[in-house]
Design a protein around this motif. Structure first.
Motif, PDB file in Angstrom:
ATOM      1  N   LEU A   1      -5.952   5.210  -2.978  1.00  0.00           N
ATOM      2  CA  LEU A   1      -5.565   3.931  -3.554  1.00  0.00           C
ATOM      3  C   LEU A   1      -6.810   3.114  -3.858  1.00  0.00           C
ATOM      4  CD1 LEU A   1      -2.947   2.130  -4.014  1.00  0.00           C
ATOM      5  CD2 LEU A   1      -3.539   1.077  -1.840  1.00  0.00           C
TER       6      LEU A   1
ATOM      7  N   ARG B   1       3.396  -0.249   4.980  1.00  0.00           N
ATOM      8  CA  ARG B   1       2.013  -0.734   5.007  1.00  0.00           C
ATOM      9  C   ARG B   1       1.817  -1.821   3.953  1.00  0.00           C
ATOM     10  NH1 ARG B   1      -1.652   2.415   7.952  1.00  0.00           N
ATOM     11  NH2 ARG B   1      -0.679   4.291   8.743  1.00  0.00           N
TER      12      ARG B   1
ATOM     13  N   ARG C   1       0.834  -1.205   0.000  1.00  0.00           N
ATOM     14  CA  ARG C   1       0.000   0.000   0.000  1.00  0.00           C
ATOM     15  C   ARG C   1       0.862   1.244   0.000  1.00  0.00           C
ATOM     16  NH1 ARG C   1      -4.655   2.588   3.857  1.00  0.00           N
ATOM     17  NH2 ARG C   1      -4.758   4.434   2.585  1.00  0.00           N
ATOM     18  N   ALA C   2       1.797   1.310   0.888  1.00  0.00           N
ATOM     19  CA  ALA C   2       2.688   2.456   1.045  1.00  0.00           C
ATOM     20  C   ALA C   2       3.883   1.963   1.855  1.00  0.00           C
ATOM     21  CB  ALA C   2       1.967   3.586   1.780  1.00  0.00           C
TER      22      ALA C   2
END
Length: 109
Positions: A62, A14, A10-11
């Motif tokens: 996202l 994460r 995700r990032a």
């Protein structure tokens, strides 16, 4: 709890996971505690989730796609640490969705 069938980034720090419990969980591995990393459910589906795909959502944040063992496709938008926005679901196949691919110019492939 149960087997994890798909992972997606995700990032930094994460991670998203999906598995037999029908939950897409977001793991904050940068917030490690004695009990493990912080996590939250961002999507729930009936049946096992076999596949995940993420993409830059045109509305910001996202985009998330998740495919089930029964052929349903679920979509959500994640923006920051706020609650996820469910975008809908559709029955797209009679069998399990084991892989998903997103192409910026073509959409879901």
């Amino acid at each position: 709890d149960g087997p994890i069938y798909a992972l997606a980034a995700r990032a930094p720090g994460r991670l998203l996971s999906a598995g037999a419990d029908g939950v897409v969980a977001e793991w904050d591995v940068s917030s490690q505690t004695a009990a493990g990393p912080a996590l939250r459910a961002v999507l729930r589906a009936e049946g096992a989730l076999y596949s995940l795909e993420t993409f830059a959502h045109p509305g910001g944040g996202l985009g998330l796609l998740a495919g089930t063992s029964g052929g349903a496709l679920h979509a959500a938008r994640l923006a920051g640490s706020g609650p996820p926005e469910a975008l809908g679901s559709a029955q797209v196949h009679s069998g399990g969705l084991f892989a998903l691919a997103w192409h910026a110019g073509l959409g879901l492939a």
